[in-house]
Enzyme design. Structure first.
Site, short mmCIF file in Angstrom:
data_model
loop_
_atom_site.label_atom_id
_atom_site.label_comp_id
_atom_site.label_asym_id
_atom_site.label_seq_id
_atom_site.Cartn_x
_atom_site.Cartn_y
_atom_site.Cartn_z
N VAL A 286 0.84 -1.21 0.00
CA VAL A 286 0.00 0.00 0.00
C VAL A 286 0.87 1.26 0.00
CG1 VAL A 286 -1.62 1.36 1.39
CG2 VAL A 286 -1.99 -1.10 1.08
N ASP A 333 -0.49 35.53 -35.06
CA ASP A 333 -1.06 36.63 -35.83
C ASP A 333 -0.31 37.91 -35.48
OD1 ASP A 333 -3.13 35.51 -37.33
OD2 ASP A 333 -4.45 35.44 -35.61
N ASP A 612 -8.42 33.63 -34.68
CA ASP A 612 -9.60 34.29 -34.10
C ASP A 612 -10.88 34.05 -34.89
OD1 ASP A 612 -9.01 35.83 -36.29
OD2 ASP A 612 -8.47 37.63 -35.16
N ASP A 616 -10.43 29.76 -38.85
CA ASP A 616 -9.17 29.40 -38.19
C ASP A 616 -9.30 28.12 -37.37
OD1 ASP A 616 -7.68 31.53 -39.14
OD2 ASP A 616 -8.26 32.85 -37.49
#
Length: 871
Positions: A286, A333, A612, A616
């Site tokens: 354990v 971008d 955006d 896209d």
């Protein structure tokens, strides 16, 4: 009322709303109270009690509890009250472990719930006669909303006005193609959902066109709400890293079970009571099996994601955090991401002029005429609140609208004097937008878009002069838009590009500046230092793009800047050969973006891509990390992306990569810490059984060590601050494993070190006290506290004294609590229950030296380069 069967005037009357003014704030508040929030009922989560019982589903825990029950039964049968302690204590420890497990799970769930709320959708609504952006959950029946391409439909609504509208409704109807919509269509009462062309439905998205609509149903009353009970919300699946760790846990579990089986056999052969050695073996299993590792990794990831929210990056999917740290190419971008997206019109040229004119509040008549046409062909608006301006819509359009406003030409008056009769919305394939306005008794088609696209469609105007003006503005990093027009005899029923966007007369050009963000240049430099390649992708003119890229340091000597047309002409082989030399892509289409992503991926790079628009979405999905814009991004783009930048800033992407690297490094530290200490426990018990046929630790001692060292210190270690030099390292490879750079070997060696320390402590305690309990007390003290000390060692591959010994305050508290729990057992009457004894001062001193030994060993390893910082 069956809304799709009625006229929109009748629907507005029924809902007591107004197309121009919408609802009042008071009406909206009343209806929100009556109808409730516009959201679907979520699947009921598990109660804390269910979560608690789930902690006992692990097979080894159940075996341990069964063994404790047998031990308790035997003690009852034999009437030995002293034997009750061990099974009761084991039960208490297991229950305490389960409580901690529930707390960890709840914390992770709360963190993820907070993320969901952060990425909740918004809606453009008319309230009190003004356009506002509000959370979609605040919509009520009767609200008038505006929709455009890329928006998710926030509620069921009857269309009031539509222009070339198409809606993607596959989630409701199963139809793969977008459905064409028309506000003026009358629909038969028997029409199925997919044929209700004058309605839009919650949860669907607008793929083309624009519209206004009145909300008819919200929340569970929507068509999506009616089938919500049939929909199983997709569960948060395990991340790739969690899956790997779960698999690793299984392998280690099998190994631990085999070793425990050997220990059990040795114990029984050497006369150790079967139940005692069985419980020791199961307790070791354990303690040694890292079954909680995936859960702790979830918590570390969730905490890391919360930290990223504060840095303006909302991660929608946990696996993205793992990928982020390995990003090696960032395709960004230009507008608004590398630049400020605070467009200001500074230069303009009208046909018939010999030179550019600086735009001011008192521009010439020709420029005012140009601004009038540009404003009429714009959907963007500027709302004034006392001294503040709120720009709603595309920044290039709001720049034109504001420039016109400063010249006394307001959009509201223009729309009233020259009403819009028809339109062709902008799309990234045409790179144009067209409106038809009634001007002085004539139908005038006004076209706005990129100069090189409009020039091909013009039959009148001084195109040669315009070309020179365009280049002059582009060389000064201005973004240039052209405006053209033509008179048409009739307003077409179904406007087409062929009919409206050919045979044009050039009106002029407007040039607007969008200066680079001050922090972008530094972020680009950080990228290059970190071995990350920044690439600019823009719809702008190649000269403008190259000028900005050069200023930011993206375009260096020998790098190329190409257009989408040049990219289209390249074969896959040619692009693969050239992709590493191209730093700027201008005038690109969404299809071009996908090609760029795939070309870099074929080079074995991990690619981040920003986007955006609606189109896209495929590129965002194709990229390893899709980044949507939070301000200008459409709902569709945000839905497709892994991460949303709430400030549309390139520096935020770089900061997110930094955080991603830090989170991944912290997970490696946690894994190394937990596995190293677990290996130490196995080594100690296994070798002791081979050498002395005695276990250096009893079952409850093992479980207590597991409890105090495997939870709090591990989580606190996962919250370690990102190291300052993390962005000076090279990105990790796609194929790189979690145990790369020697972590696997170091983990095993550190485990052996803990095992040897525990064995030495056991031998010293046993020989100097003459008692097994003395040896177990020393082993318990040294193994537990040296593991707490090891949490500090794992904080960095640099020297602890260089980064500051106690600079992780959460770890300080976690270590203090863990140490206190160990000392509580060592120095209070609880030690009797745990089978421990009081030691001499010299043994405690020797124990302290052994506890601190890992610091010496690790510091020497770091100093001599055995633990080398990744470079």
């Amino acid at each position: 009322m069956i809304y799709y069967q009625e006229t929109h005037e009748a629907v507005l009357q029924e809902l007591k709303s107004d197309q121009a003014l919408g609802l009042t704030s008071g009406q909206a508040a009343e209806r929100l109270t009556h109808y409730g929030k516009n959201r679907l009922k979520e699947k009921k989560g598990k109660t804390k009690l269910q979560k608690f019982f789930d902690q006992f589903k692990d097979a080894m825990i159940l075996i341990l509890l069964a063994a404790a029950a047998i031990s308790f039964g035997i003690a009852c049968a034999e009437g030995e009250s002293g034997e009750f302690f061990e099974p009761i204590l084991i039960l208490l420890i297991v229950v305490l472990n389960a409580v901690i497990g529930v707390m960890q799970e709840s914390k992770a769930e709360k963190a993820l719930e907070a993320l969901k709320n952060l990425s909740a959708p918004h809606a453009r609504v008319i309230r009190d006669g003004k356009e506002k952006v509000i959370p979609a959950e605040e919509l009520v029946p009767g609200d008038v909303i505006h929709l455009e391409a890329g928006d998710f439909v926030p509620a069921d609504a009857r269309l009031l006005r539509s222009v070339s509208l198409k809606s993607e409704e596959s989630a409701l109807t199963g139809e793969s193609l977008p459905a064409e919509k028309d506000a003026d269509r009358r629909i038969d009462v028997q029409s199925p959902l997919g044929d209700r062309a004058n309605m839009v439905f919650s949860g669907c998205s607008i793929t083309y066109g624009t519209a206004s609509a009145v909300v008819t149903a919200t929340g569970m009353d929507t068509e999506m709400g009616k089938i919500a009970n049939l929909l199983d919300s997709e569960g948060e699946g395990a991340t790739p890293l969690q899956q790997k760790l779960a698999q690793l846990g299984k392998y280690l579990g099998i190994l631990a079970l085999l070793i425990c089986a050997v220990i059990l056999v040795i114990g029984i052969v050497n006369g150790i009571p079967a139940l005692e050695i069985f419980m020791t073996a199961v307790s070791l299993a354990v303690s040694a099996i890292p079954e909680g590792l995936p859960a702790i990794v979830t918590i570390v990831l969730s905490i890391g994601v919360q930290r990223m929210v504060k840095k303006n990056a909302i991660v929608r999917r946990l696996p993205a955090v793992e990928t982020l740290g390995g990003a090696s190419v960032i395709c960004s971008d230009k507008t608004g991401t590398l630049t400020q997206n605070r467009m200001t019109l500074v230069k303009a040229w009208a046909d018939g002029m010999e030179e550019l004119e600086t735009v001011s509040g008192s521009s010439s008549a020709k420029i005012q005429r140009l601004l009038t046409l540009g404003t009429l062909c714009s959907d963007g608006t500027v709302v004034f609140h006392e001294q503040e301006e709120q720009h709603i819509g595309d920044p290039t359009e709001t720049a034109i609208v504001l420039a016109a406003h400063k010249n006394g030409i307001t959009k509201e008056k223009l729309n009233k004097d020259y009403p819009r009769m028809a339109e062709l919305p902008f799309d990234s394939d045409r790179k144009l937008m067209t409106t038809v306005n009634r001007m002085d008794g004539k139908n005038i088609a006004i076209v706005k878009g990129a100069f090189d696209v409009i020039a091909l469609r013009c039959v009148s105007g001084n195109l040669e002069m315009a070309r020179r003006m365009n280049e002059e503005m582009s060389e000064h990093a201005l973004r240039v838009l052209a405006v053209a027009y033509k008179e048409i005899a009739q307003i077409p029923q179904n406007p087409t590009s062929e009919a409206l966007e050919n045979g044009l007369t050039l009106a002029g050009l407007v040039g607007m500046i969008d200066p680079p963000r001050p922090e972008a240049k530094e972020a680009v430099a950080v990228c290059k230092k970190a071995g990350i390649r920044p690439v600019m992708i823009t719809g702008d003119h190649v000269i403008t793009a190259a000028a900005v890229a050069r200023e930011l340091g993206i375009l260096k000597e020998g790098d190329r800047a190409i257009t989408g047309t040049q990219l289209d002409a390249m074969t896959e082989g040619e692009l693969d050969a050239e992709v590493e030399n191209i730093s700027v892509y201008a005038r690109v289409s969404p299809e071009n973006k996908i090609r760029i992503v795939k070309a870099w991926q074929r080079k074995g790079q991990i690619v981040s891509m920003t986007g955006d628009g609606v189109n896209d979405a495929p590129a965002l999905k194709a990229a390893d990390i899709g980044c949507a814009m939070g301000i200008t991004g459409t709902d569709v783009a945000k839905g497709a992306a892994d991460m949303t930048l709430t400030d549309d800033n390139f520096a935020t992407i770089v900061e997110a990569v930094r955080e991603g690297r830090g989170i991944y490094a912290n997970i490696r530290k946690v894994v190394g810490f937990l596995l190293g200490t677990n290996i130490g426990e196995i080594v100690a018990v296994f070798i002791a059984m081979l050498l002395w046929h005695k276990s250096p630790l009893m079952s409850m001692q093992l479980l207590w060590i597991n409890l105090v060292t495997d939870s709090l210190p591990a989580i606190a270690l996962g919250m370690e601050a990102v190291e300052p030099d993390v962005m000076e390292q090279k990105p990790r490879q796609k194929t790189e494993g979690l145990f790369a750079h020697g972590l696997g070997l170091r983990t095993v060696l550190q485990g052996v070190m803990f095992g040897m320390l525990a064995l030495l402590a056991y031998w010293l305690g046993r020989t100097q006290t003459g008692l097994d309990a003395g040896g177990q007390t020393m082993a318990f003290m040294v193994l537990s506290l040296s593991q707490v000390v090891q949490a500090f060692n794992m904080r960095s591959e640099h020297s602890l004294f260089k980064i500051g010994l106690f600079t992780n305050h959460k770890l300080n508290w976690a270590a203090a609590i863990s140490a206190l729990l160990v000392l509580l057992v060592l120095f209070t009457p609880l030690r009797i229950v745990f089978g421990l004894v009081t030691l001499s001062g010299s043994l405690y001193l020797k124990g302290l030296l052994m506890i601190l030994f890992p610091i010496l060993a690790m510091e020497l390893s770091k100093a001599f380069g055995l633990i080398r910082h990744q470079s």
